[in-house]
Design an enzyme around this catalytic site. Structure first.
Site, mmCIF file in Angstrom:
data_model
loop_
_atom_site.group_PDB
_atom_site.id
_atom_site.type_symbol
_atom_site.label_atom_id
_atom_site.label_comp_id
_atom_site.label_asym_id
_atom_site.label_seq_id
_atom_site.Cartn_x
_atom_site.Cartn_y
_atom_site.Cartn_z
ATOM 1 N N ARG A 1 4.258 4.769 13.331
ATOM 2 C CA ARG A 1 2.954 4.022 13.559
ATOM 3 C C ARG A 1 2.632 3.961 14.943
ATOM 4 O O ARG A 1 2.030 3.082 15.744
ATOM 5 C CB ARG A 1 3.055 2.536 13.005
ATOM 6 C CG ARG A 1 3.164 2.082 11.820
ATOM 7 C CD ARG A 1 1.755 2.181 11.129
ATOM 8 N NE ARG A 1 1.838 2.401 9.666
ATOM 9 C CZ ARG A 1 1.932 1.425 8.689
ATOM 10 N NH1 ARG A 1 1.650 0.085 9.137
ATOM 11 N NH2 ARG A 1 1.862 1.573 7.604
ATOM 12 N N ARG B 1 -2.741 -0.232 15.630
ATOM 13 C CA ARG B 1 -3.458 -1.190 16.379
ATOM 14 C C ARG B 1 -2.846 -1.888 17.535
ATOM 15 O O ARG B 1 -3.697 -2.706 18.195
ATOM 16 C CB ARG B 1 -3.583 -2.496 15.273
ATOM 17 C CG ARG B 1 -4.666 -2.050 14.013
ATOM 18 C CD ARG B 1 -4.488 -3.092 12.773
ATOM 19 N NE ARG B 1 -3.466 -3.060 12.236
ATOM 20 C CZ ARG B 1 -2.893 -4.086 11.381
ATOM 21 N NH1 ARG B 1 -3.813 -5.036 10.830
ATOM 22 N NH2 ARG B 1 -1.935 -3.820 10.785
ATOM 23 N N ARG C 1 -11.398 2.299 14.888
ATOM 24 C CA ARG C 1 -11.436 1.987 13.555
ATOM 25 C C ARG C 1 -12.504 0.468 13.283
ATOM 26 O O ARG C 1 -12.701 0.353 12.027
ATOM 27 C CB ARG C 1 -9.672 1.159 13.403
ATOM 28 C CG ARG C 1 -8.847 2.050 13.186
ATOM 29 C CD ARG C 1 -8.612 2.658 11.882
ATOM 30 N NE ARG C 1 -8.523 1.653 10.942
ATOM 31 C CZ ARG C 1 -9.219 1.204 9.890
ATOM 32 N NH1 ARG C 1 -10.643 1.851 9.860
ATOM 33 N NH2 ARG C 1 -8.868 0.113 9.173
ATOM 34 N N ASP D 1 -2.364 7.847 5.151
ATOM 35 C CA ASP D 1 -1.733 6.709 4.760
ATOM 36 C C ASP D 1 -0.868 7.176 3.465
ATOM 37 O O ASP D 1 -1.227 8.335 2.786
ATOM 38 C CB ASP D 1 -2.604 5.493 4.374
ATOM 39 C CG ASP D 1 -1.729 4.343 4.108
ATOM 40 O OD1 ASP D 1 -1.327 3.719 5.055
ATOM 41 O OD2 ASP D 1 -1.357 3.854 2.847
ATOM 42 N N TYR E 1 3.811 0.346 -5.301
ATOM 43 C CA TYR E 1 2.560 -0.093 -4.938
ATOM 44 C C TYR E 1 1.826 -0.014 -6.155
ATOM 45 O O TYR E 1 0.700 -1.057 -6.372
ATOM 46 C CB TYR E 1 1.959 0.631 -3.865
ATOM 47 C CG TYR E 1 2.230 0.300 -2.375
ATOM 48 C CD1 TYR E 1 1.866 -0.830 -1.804
ATOM 49 C CD2 TYR E 1 3.450 0.875 -1.579
ATOM 50 C CE1 TYR E 1 2.177 -1.389 -0.625
ATOM 51 C CE2 TYR E 1 3.578 0.611 -0.253
ATOM 52 C CZ TYR E 1 3.073 -0.703 0.080
ATOM 53 O OH TYR E 1 3.353 -0.978 1.399
HETATM 54 O O1 1CP Z 1 0.936 6.563 13.339
HETATM 55 C C1 1CP Z 1 1.480 6.676 12.314
HETATM 56 O O2 1CP Z 1 2.616 6.189 11.880
HETATM 57 C C2 1CP Z 1 0.535 7.353 11.500
HETATM 58 C C3 1CP Z 1 -0.102 6.763 10.357
HETATM 59 C C4 1CP Z 1 0.457 5.862 9.128
HETATM 60 C C5 1CP Z 1 1.691 6.150 8.308
HETATM 61 C C6 1CP Z 1 2.768 7.090 8.590
HETATM 62 C C7 1CP Z 1 -0.094 4.902 8.399
HETATM 63 C C8 1CP Z 1 -1.627 4.604 8.755
HETATM 64 N N1 1CP Z 1 0.335 4.533 7.380
HETATM 65 C C9 1CP Z 1 1.590 5.150 7.101
HETATM 66 C C10 1CP Z 1 2.436 5.246 6.260
HETATM 67 C C11 1CP Z 1 2.646 3.919 5.318
HETATM 68 N N2 1CP Z 1 1.683 3.373 4.752
HETATM 69 C C12 1CP Z 1 3.578 3.531 4.976
HETATM 70 C C13 1CP Z 1 5.108 3.819 4.970
HETATM 71 C C14 1CP Z 1 5.638 3.560 6.640
HETATM 72 C C15 1CP Z 1 6.298 2.096 6.493
HETATM 73 O O3 1CP Z 1 7.005 1.919 5.884
HETATM 74 O O4 1CP Z 1 5.458 1.395 7.449
HETATM 75 C C16 1CP Z 1 3.438 2.335 4.162
HETATM 76 C C17 1CP Z 1 4.639 1.324 3.494
HETATM 77 C C18 1CP Z 1 1.994 2.132 4.097
HETATM 78 C C19 1CP Z 1 1.490 1.331 3.207
HETATM 79 C C20 1CP Z 1 0.610 0.532 4.438
HETATM 80 N N3 1CP Z 1 -0.742 0.857 4.832
HETATM 81 C C21 1CP Z 1 0.685 -0.984 4.576
HETATM 82 C C22 1CP Z 1 1.943 -1.843 4.272
HETATM 83 C C23 1CP Z 1 1.185 -2.874 3.197
HETATM 84 C C24 1CP Z 1 2.464 -3.690 2.779
HETATM 85 O O5 1CP Z 1 2.537 -4.846 3.167
HETATM 86 O O6 1CP Z 1 3.266 -3.132 2.032
HETATM 87 C C25 1CP Z 1 -0.288 -1.235 5.476
HETATM 88 C C26 1CP Z 1 -0.750 -2.482 6.277
HETATM 89 C C27 1CP Z 1 -1.488 0.012 5.699
HETATM 90 C C28 1CP Z 1 -2.327 0.078 6.612
HETATM 91 C C29 1CP Z 1 -2.385 0.924 7.471
HETATM 92 N N4 1CP Z 1 -1.713 2.321 7.572
HETATM 93 C C30 1CP Z 1 -1.953 3.261 8.958
HETATM 94 C C31 1CP Z 1 -2.080 2.121 9.713
HETATM 95 C C32 1CP Z 1 -2.334 2.169 11.248
HETATM 96 C C33 1CP Z 1 -2.614 0.885 9.136
HETATM 97 C C34 1CP Z 1 -3.091 -0.639 9.551
HETATM 98 C C35 1CP Z 1 -4.415 -0.797 9.245
HETATM 99 C C36 1CP Z 1 -5.570 -0.414 10.147
HETATM 100 O O7 1CP Z 1 -5.453 0.522 10.877
HETATM 101 O O8 1CP Z 1 -6.681 -0.745 9.940
#
Ligand code: 1CP
Length: 366
Positions: free
Chosen positions: A37, A41, A50, A86, A164
């Site tokens: 990540r 944010r 965003r 994602d 999910y």
């Molecule tokens: O910089 C990076 O890492 C690149 C981008 C990235 C990656 C690798 C994003 C962007 N998402 C992911 C993978 C991802 N998405 C995972 C695996 C990694 C981990 O365990 O964190 C998972 C579980 C998700 C699902 C997801 N997407 C969640 C989790 C929800 C939950 O409670 O289970 C959330 C909040 C997101 C949104 C998201 N994806 C990425 C970002 C930066 C965000 C935040 C929202 C936004 O920017 O508006």
């Protein structure tokens, strides 16, 4: 096909290969570091891009994905980048509707409830059509990085995606998804197999588009016990690595693969024998014991508690030094044990990266 978009041979020459060398078990001149990540944010410039845009519209724009991937590289001397996307783009490609709701996270309009619902999923997914936007983002980004550092592609692993698709979003117990494992094991395997098939195509396509390494996120490994993990997660993780490698070999390609099974410390030995070059660890495993348990078999990645970034900079530096001493400097990629949180101070992320570079240079000189 995405191969026609821009030919791989046109990519700029890679200048910093410390990440790729460490992934292959070598000891580069410093320990490479990146953060899960790292595009996120916690960066004001990320929030600006965003702002007011739908999350998955952002994911579908190669230009936005490229910009968000490059942002952290402008601030910090990271040794690798990960494409902005994602894991939930795969359920979407299989025909499910997912929205990212502010304050709630990913939300499925119509989650899978019973085995009959598998019929709602696309039987054959044309990955080159459905996920073409990710491939375009990778190709564009690989060019725009100008060879500064390698670009990592990624996917969610089958069990994490299945959870999910059944829970319909984030969950603490994952009891709806785990209910399937106990009540509908055959349908669970059917779904996991469908996911694995799409994932293999998706990862091969990412490499064709320009990804120089691949990370598989089994973020929900920890809610399974060792028995369930061995039945419903590990076989698919192995199958994916073996099939992707076979497919790449046919094309004369070979990229390191990383497996991140969060909280699966009970399966560390098995993960180190699963055809991945790198095992990525969360912070619940002690670096020294991780090395003892995996021997020379794999490189390791991780595993500072992301919350250590709330500590003062001097303490971050201390924690990093101990982590490096524990893992050693050969076959090691420094990272956090999970992603950065939105309230983290970018300055402390910089302190983390600098500490890895400084301490590892001293350790390697000795
Ligand atoms: O910089 C990076 O890492 C690149 C981008 C990235 C990656 C690798 C994003 C962007 N998402 C992911 C993978 C991802 N998405 C995972 C695996 C990694 C981990 O365990 O964190 C998972 C579980 C998700 C699902 C997801 N997407 C969640 C989790 C929800 C939950 O409670 O289970 C959330 C909040 C997101 C949104 C998201 N994806 C990425 C970002 C930066 C965000 C935040 C929202 C936004 O920017 O508006």
């Amino acid at each position: 096909s995405n191969n026609d978009f821009i030919l791989p041979k046109d990519f700029p020459e890679l200048k910093n290969d410390t990440f790729l060398r460490a992934a292959r078990g070598e000891e580069p001149e410093h320990v490479p570091v990146w953060c899960m990540r790292q595009a996120g944010r916690y960066l004001p410039e990320f929030r600006e891009i965003r702002a007011g845009k739908d999350f998955f519209d952002t994911c579908r724009s190669p230009e936005n994905c490229c910009e968000l991937t490059l942002q952290p590289l402008r601030r910090f001397p990271f040794d690798a980048s990960i494409i902005f996307s994602d894991i939930l783009v795969i359920p979407q490609a299989m025909g499910m509707e997912v929205q990212m709701l502010t304050g709630k996270g990913p939300t499925f309009t119509d989650p899978l409830k019973e085995p009959e619902d598998l019929q709602r999923l696309r039987a054959k997914v044309d990955v080159n059509k459905e996920l073409d936007y990710v491939f375009k983002a990778i190709t564009l980004t690989r060019h725009k990085i100008e060879g500064k550092v390698p670009l990592i592609g990624f996917t969610g692993a089958p069990w994490t995606l299945m959870s999910y698709m059944i829970e319909g979003g984030g969950s603490t117990t994952h009891s709806k998804a785990k209910r399937w494992l106990y009540r509908h094991p055959d349908s669970s395997h059917m779904l996991l197999k469908m996911l694995a098939d799409v994932i293999v195509e998706y990862l091969v396509g990412q490499v064709a588009a320009g990804a120089q390494a691949l990370q598989v996120f089994e973020s929900h490994a920890g809610i399974l016990g060792p028995v369930e993990f061995r039945e419903f997660s590990l076989p698919y993780l192995r199958d994916i690595a073996r099939r992707v490698k076979d497919r790449l070999k046919e094309k004369g390609q070979d990229v390191p693969m990383i497996v991140f099974a969060k909280d699966a410390h009970y399966a560390l030995e098995e993960l180190s024998e699963s055809h991945y070059e790198v095992v990525s660890l969360d912070w619940t495993i002690d670096p020294r014991s991780a090395r003892e348990r995996t021997g020379e078999k794999v490189s390791l990645q991780g595993n500072m508690d992301p919350c250590a970034l709330y500590a003062p900079k001097e303490q971050i530096s201390d924690i990093v030094r101990k982590m490096l001493e524990g893992f050693g400097t050969r076959g090691y990629i420094a990272n956090l044990g999970h992603g950065l949180y939105p309230d983290m101070d970018p300055e402390n992320v910089g302190a983390f990266v600098d500490a890895v570079h400084q301490h590892s240079k001293l350790l390697i000189k000795q």
